[in-house]
Motif scaffolding. Structure first.
Motif, PDB file in Angstrom:
ATOM      1  N   ASP A  74       8.417  15.620   3.318  1.00  0.00           N
ATOM      2  CA  ASP A  74       8.535  15.248   4.728  1.00  0.00           C
ATOM      3  C   ASP A  74       7.323  15.645   5.556  1.00  0.00           C
ATOM      4  OD1 ASP A  74       9.177  17.925   4.364  1.00  0.00           O
ATOM      5  OD2 ASP A  74      10.475  17.994   6.120  1.00  0.00           O
ATOM      6  N   LYS A  75       6.534  16.578   5.071  1.00  0.00           N
ATOM      7  CA  LYS A  75       5.392  17.041   5.851  1.00  0.00           C
ATOM      8  C   LYS A  75       4.066  16.911   5.104  1.00  0.00           C
ATOM      9  CE  LYS A  75       7.968  20.406   8.678  1.00  0.00           C
ATOM     10  NZ  LYS A  75       9.310  20.076   8.170  1.00  0.00           N
ATOM     11  N   THR A  76       4.062  16.239   3.983  1.00  0.00           N
ATOM     12  CA  THR A  76       2.848  16.130   3.175  1.00  0.00           C
ATOM     13  C   THR A  76       2.280  14.720   3.256  1.00  0.00           C
ATOM     14  OG1 THR A  76       3.758  17.767   1.637  1.00  0.00           O
ATOM     15  CG2 THR A  76       1.866  16.466   0.878  1.00  0.00           C
ATOM     16  N   PRO A  77       1.025  14.556   3.704  1.00  0.00           N
ATOM     17  CA  PRO A  77       0.452  13.211   3.831  1.00  0.00           C
ATOM     18  C   PRO A  77       0.354  12.510   2.484  1.00  0.00           C
ATOM     19  CG  PRO A  77      -0.870  14.837   5.014  1.00  0.00           C
ATOM     20  CD  PRO A  77       0.098  15.610   4.165  1.00  0.00           C
ATOM     21  N   LEU A  78       0.422  11.212   2.526  1.00  0.00           N
ATOM     22  CA  LEU A  78       0.114  10.407   1.361  1.00  0.00           C
ATOM     23  C   LEU A  78      -1.402  10.332   1.194  1.00  0.00           C
ATOM     24  CD1 LEU A  78       2.759   7.602   1.921  1.00  0.00           C
ATOM     25  CD2 LEU A  78       2.594   9.029  -0.126  1.00  0.00           C
ATOM     26  N   PRO A  79      -1.891   9.942   0.024  1.00  0.00           N
ATOM     27  CA  PRO A  79      -3.340   9.867  -0.174  1.00  0.00           C
ATOM     28  C   PRO A  79      -4.016   9.022   0.906  1.00  0.00           C
ATOM     29  CG  PRO A  79      -2.229   9.656  -2.278  1.00  0.00           C
ATOM     30  CD  PRO A  79      -1.159   9.661  -1.234  1.00  0.00           C
ATOM     31  N   GLY A  80      -5.042   9.572   1.509  1.00  0.00           N
ATOM     32  CA  GLY A  80      -5.751   8.886   2.584  1.00  0.00           C
ATOM     33  C   GLY A  80      -5.161   9.115   3.952  1.00  0.00           C
ATOM     34  N   GLY A  81      -3.999   9.775   4.029  1.00  0.00           N
ATOM     35  CA  GLY A  81      -3.307   9.943   5.293  1.00  0.00           C
ATOM     36  C   GLY A  81      -3.654  11.214   6.046  1.00  0.00           C
ATOM     37  N   LEU A 130     -11.522  -1.558   5.217  1.00  0.00           N
ATOM     38  CA  LEU A 130     -11.508  -0.567   4.141  1.00  0.00           C
ATOM     39  C   LEU A 130     -10.735   0.669   4.568  1.00  0.00           C
ATOM     40  CD1 LEU A 130     -12.985  -0.266   1.270  1.00  0.00           C
ATOM     41  CD2 LEU A 130     -14.427   1.379   2.484  1.00  0.00           C
ATOM     42  N   SER A 131     -10.958   1.124   5.803  1.00  0.00           N
ATOM     43  CA  SER A 131     -10.265   2.319   6.279  1.00  0.00           C
ATOM     44  C   SER A 131      -8.776   2.076   6.442  1.00  0.00           C
ATOM     45  CB  SER A 131     -10.868   2.789   7.600  1.00  0.00           C
ATOM     46  OG  SER A 131     -10.575   1.889   8.663  1.00  0.00           O
ATOM     47  N   GLN A 132      -8.382   0.844   6.752  1.00  0.00           N
ATOM     48  CA  GLN A 132      -6.959   0.527   6.869  1.00  0.00           C
ATOM     49  C   GLN A 132      -6.263   0.542   5.514  1.00  0.00           C
ATOM     50  OE1 GLN A 132      -7.229  -3.223   8.930  1.00  0.00           O
ATOM     51  NE2 GLN A 132      -7.115  -2.277  10.951  1.00  0.00           N
ATOM     52  N   ARG A 133      -7.019   0.400   4.452  1.00  0.00           N
ATOM     53  CA  ARG A 133      -6.441   0.467   3.103  1.00  0.00           C
ATOM     54  C   ARG A 133      -6.495   1.879   2.526  1.00  0.00           C
ATOM     55  NH1 ARG A 133      -8.901  -4.836   2.593  1.00  0.00           N
ATOM     56  NH2 ARG A 133     -10.825  -4.051   1.641  1.00  0.00           N
ATOM     57  N   HIS A 134      -7.591   2.582   2.771  1.00  0.00           N
ATOM     58  CA  HIS A 134      -7.840   3.836   2.055  1.00  0.00           C
ATOM     59  C   HIS A 134      -7.874   5.081   2.937  1.00  0.00           C
ATOM     60  CE1 HIS A 134      -8.681   1.563  -1.608  1.00  0.00           C
ATOM     61  NE2 HIS A 134      -9.447   0.775  -0.904  1.00  0.00           N
ATOM     62  N   GLY A 135      -7.906   4.921   4.234  1.00  0.00           N
ATOM     63  CA  GLY A 135      -7.909   6.087   5.109  1.00  0.00           C
ATOM     64  C   GLY A 135      -9.023   7.060   4.775  1.00  0.00           C
ATOM     65  N   SER A 136      -8.671   8.332   4.651  1.00  0.00           N
ATOM     66  CA  SER A 136      -9.675   9.380   4.413  1.00  0.00           C
ATOM     67  C   SER A 136     -10.337   9.276   3.043  1.00  0.00           C
ATOM     68  CB  SER A 136      -9.032  10.759   4.563  1.00  0.00           C
ATOM     69  OG  SER A 136      -8.010  10.951   3.594  1.00  0.00           O
ATOM     70  N   LEU A 137      -9.812   8.420   2.168  1.00  0.00           N
ATOM     71  CA  LEU A 137     -10.448   8.204   0.860  1.00  0.00           C
ATOM     72  C   LEU A 137     -11.566   7.169   0.923  1.00  0.00           C
ATOM     73  CD1 LEU A 137      -7.303   8.149  -1.471  1.00  0.00           C
ATOM     74  CD2 LEU A 137      -8.933  10.015  -1.155  1.00  0.00           C
ATOM     75  N   SER A 138     -11.816   6.620   2.109  1.00  0.00           N
ATOM     76  CA  SER A 138     -12.829   5.564   2.241  1.00  0.00           C
ATOM     77  C   SER A 138     -14.199   6.034   1.773  1.00  0.00           C
ATOM     78  CB  SER A 138     -12.908   5.091   3.690  1.00  0.00           C
ATOM     79  OG  SER A 138     -11.686   4.515   4.103  1.00  0.00           O
ATOM     80  N   ASP A 139     -14.563   7.283   2.079  1.00  0.00           N
ATOM     81  CA  ASP A 139     -15.867   7.793   1.638  1.00  0.00           C
ATOM     82  C   ASP A 139     -15.965   7.809   0.116  1.00  0.00           C
ATOM     83  OD1 ASP A 139     -17.388   8.878   4.160  1.00  0.00           O
ATOM     84  OD2 ASP A 139     -15.310   9.494   4.414  1.00  0.00           O
ATOM     85  N   ALA A 140     -14.878   8.186  -0.539  1.00  0.00           N
ATOM     86  CA  ALA A 140     -14.887   8.202  -2.006  1.00  0.00           C
ATOM     87  C   ALA A 140     -15.020   6.788  -2.559  1.00  0.00           C
ATOM     88  CB  ALA A 140     -13.611   8.863  -2.522  1.00  0.00           C
ATOM     89  N   ARG A 184       0.823  -1.207   0.000  1.00  0.00           N
ATOM     90  CA  ARG A 184       0.000   0.000   0.000  1.00  0.00           C
ATOM     91  C   ARG A 184       0.860   1.261   0.000  1.00  0.00           C
ATOM     92  NH1 ARG A 184      -4.357  -0.051  -2.191  1.00  0.00           N
ATOM     93  NH2 ARG A 184      -4.824   1.938  -1.191  1.00  0.00           N
ATOM     94  N   LEU A 185       1.971   1.233   0.726  1.00  0.00           N
ATOM     95  CA  LEU A 185       2.876   2.383   0.742  1.00  0.00           C
ATOM     96  C   LEU A 185       3.351   2.712  -0.666  1.00  0.00           C
ATOM     97  CD1 LEU A 185       4.554   4.407   2.506  1.00  0.00           C
ATOM     98  CD2 LEU A 185       6.367   2.674   2.479  1.00  0.00           C
ATOM     99  N   MET A 186       3.749   1.691  -1.399  1.00  0.00           N
ATOM    100  CA  MET A 186       4.218   1.900  -2.763  1.00  0.00           C
ATOM    101  C   MET A 186       3.096   2.448  -3.653  1.00  0.00           C
ATOM    102  SD  MET A 186       3.781   0.288  -5.896  1.00  0.00           S
ATOM    103  CE  MET A 186       3.080  -1.207  -5.215  1.00  0.00           C
ATOM    104  N   LEU A 187       1.914   1.866  -3.550  1.00  0.00           N
ATOM    105  CA  LEU A 187       0.808   2.289  -4.398  1.00  0.00           C
ATOM    106  C   LEU A 187       0.375   3.728  -4.107  1.00  0.00           C
ATOM    107  CD1 LEU A 187      -1.210  -1.019  -4.355  1.00  0.00           C
ATOM    108  CD2 LEU A 187      -0.546   0.204  -6.434  1.00  0.00           C
ATOM    109  N   LEU A 188       0.369   4.108  -2.847  1.00  0.00           N
ATOM    110  CA  LEU A 188      -0.043   5.467  -2.502  1.00  0.00           C
ATOM    111  C   LEU A 188       0.946   6.493  -3.029  1.00  0.00           C
ATOM    112  CD1 LEU A 188      -1.440   5.002   1.112  1.00  0.00           C
ATOM    113  CD2 LEU A 188      -2.681   5.089  -1.061  1.00  0.00           C
TER     114      LEU A 188
END
Length: 517
Positions: A403-410, A439-449, A160-164
């Protein structure tokens, strides 16, 4: 497939390799305003990054060798990763049963105490000693180990780290092209011209910089770039060797969220951690893998080594019949990074530095950036260091920013993944709690989308079992380059663990008809 722009545009950076190292470089470069094209011979992460989870920083061996600076850097990077992607980088307590035959207790306790101080125990609890005869952490263990030590670390979902990183790179303008093989490289007027092939079609891409992040195929890409000639500047990367790492998935062996760190054969550490709610993940081995074209398949010897390590400590023994799945990946390590007799894995050697060479001369000269595989948790710093070294070549590039920018869903409120999951469950009362948690463990804040306003199970489309629904499959195909059933079952999710052979086969047939057609 290639677009008309792919064939005519001159990209700033061509990245060859779809590991976390290559995707991390693509993300960083795209975020600085550079035009980026990334090609990967297989699916993203289908080499080393298929390995699903691992302790994040791997920094303690630096402390054992009195290398304070890299130790601090490793743990600082752990904290950054946890802040960038709290949904896939999860804090855990690691329990180390003490074996007095291997190391004196005072040395282990002193090392962990020093790690707390130097590593900065700001986000995680400090280490402690425990009586395993009375502490709950000792319940799964054999009585041979009455004493233990507990320290804090994180584990991360590597695939998931790589994909994000790839998803964010694409959102910032990078062109991501999986299953695209680089079959030719040549230099012309200070540019690289790459011949690429995908599904039988060929085209060419031009770039000002070639970044070789091909992992276990790094040496092959380098030969392709040099065409048999020696580089006119720079010494080139150190000769590499290939190793195969393997991990086992078995039914859950113990209760609780804690993980265990055991001493395996020759002193090599073996971890056992709760996985996907219903399983235990055990790893890793490290054996030579001399043929880069040979699939990464764990042998019986590797499986037996991991089983023996677990059986030495845990009351509940395991064998081949208990194995649900085996993950394996190939890594390229510097040639001088063989284990030194202490049992420490070779991957804990000093993190490789980016190598920039001017290949050719005159009008044909073109820079080649080589990114040797290091520890996964150091991928971001490696990309940042590489682009810093290339600042003079790309004066238009922006400053370091990752260093300070979240990854997608983070981008979770207060970085609290557990609180976000609880809120998600409250907002979707008509959907299964376990499904929403995974689902939230895979997508985080993108879960709603991903859920796309689903209120009832029927709104999710077809249920394939294991918590995989048509709604998520559609998202993964449209947003994460999932082109085959195994891309979804094993790399983008681990839902294949919960399915029978028949269930996986039915999903593969459906995917081939409905999505891949």
């Amino acid at each position: 497939m290639a677009t008309a722009q792919d064939r005519t545009k001159i990209f700033d950076v061509l990245v060859v390799g779809g590991s976390v190292t290559g995707c991390g470089l693509a993300r960083d470069a795209a975020g600085r305003g550079l035009s980026v094209y990334l090609c990967a011979a297989g699916d993203l992460g289908s080499g080393a990054s298929l390995m699903s989870a691992r302790p994040a920083p791997d920094g303690l061996p630096f402390l054992q060798d009195r290398r304070i600076a890299p130790f601090r850097a490793a743990f600082a990077e752990r904290d950054r990763l946890q802040a960038m992607a709290p949904h896939i980088v999860e804090p855990r307590r690691f329990v180390m049963p003490h074996d007095p035959q291997l190391r004196a207790a005072w040395r282990t306790r002193g090392g962990l105490f020093l790690a707390d101080i130097l590593g900065g125990a700001k986000r995680l609890p400090i280490s402690i000693g425990v009586d395993l005869r009375s502490h709950r952490y000792g319940r799964p263990l054999k009585p041979d180990y009455p004493r233990g030590f507990v320290y804090s670390d994180c584990w991360m979902d590597e695939s998931r780290l790589m994909l994000l990183n790839a998803v964010d790179a694409a959102a910032r303008g990078a062109r991501i092209s999986p299953r695209t093989v680089c079959i030719g490289l040549r230099r012309e007027d200070g540019q690289w011209i790459a011949t690429l092939r995908r599904h039988g079609m060929e085209w060419q891409v031009r770039a000002r910089l070639l970044a070789n992040a091909a992992g276990h195929l790094l040496d092959r890409v380098r030969q392709l770039a040099l065409g048999g000639a020696e580089a006119e500047a720079g010494a080139g990367p150190r000769a590499g060797r290939l190793v195969r790492n393997a991990q086992l998935v078995v039914p859950r062996l113990f209760q609780g969220s804690q993980a265990y760190l055991f001493q395996g054969e020759a002193g090599r550490p073996v971890f056992a951690l709760p996985y996907q709610g219903a399983f235990t993940l055990i790893g890793t081995t490290e054996v030579a893998h001399p043929d880069p074209d040979r699939p990464a398949i764990a042998g019986d010897g590797e499986i037996e080594t991991l089983c023996r390590a677990a059986n030495r400590y845990l009351k509940r023994s395991i064998g081949h019949a208990d194995i649900v799945s085996v993950f394996a990946g190939i890594r390229r390590l510097p040639g001088d990074s063989a284990p030194d007799g202490t049992g420490r894995p070779a991957t804990l050697a000093d993190e490789p530095r980016p190598l920039v060479e001017d290949i050719g001369s005159g009008m044909a000269a073109a820079p080649l950036l080589t990114l040797q595989t290091g520890r996964v948790a150091g991928y971001r710093r490696l990309a940042e260091a590489a682009l810093s070294r290339l600042a003079e070549r790309f004066p238009q590039a922006g400053r370091a920013w990752t260093d300070k920018t979240p990854l997608p869903g983070g981008d979770l409120p207060d970085g609290d993944a557990e609180a976000f999951t609880g809120d998600l469950i409250l907002r979707y009362p008509g959907l299964d709690r376990t499904f929403l948690r995974r689902l939230s463990q895979r997508h985080g804040s993108l879960s709603d989308a991903v859920l796309a306003n689903a209120k009832r199970p029927a709104d999710l489309g077809r249920d394939f079992g294991g918590g995989l629904t048509e709604c998520e499959v559609d998202w993964l195909h449209r947003n994460e380059w999932a082109e085959a059933a195994e891309d979804i079952l094993w790399r983008r999710t681990k839902t294949g663990l919960f399915m029978s052979d028949q269930g996986r086969s039915l999903f593969a047939d459906w995917f081939e008809r409905q999505i891949a057609a």
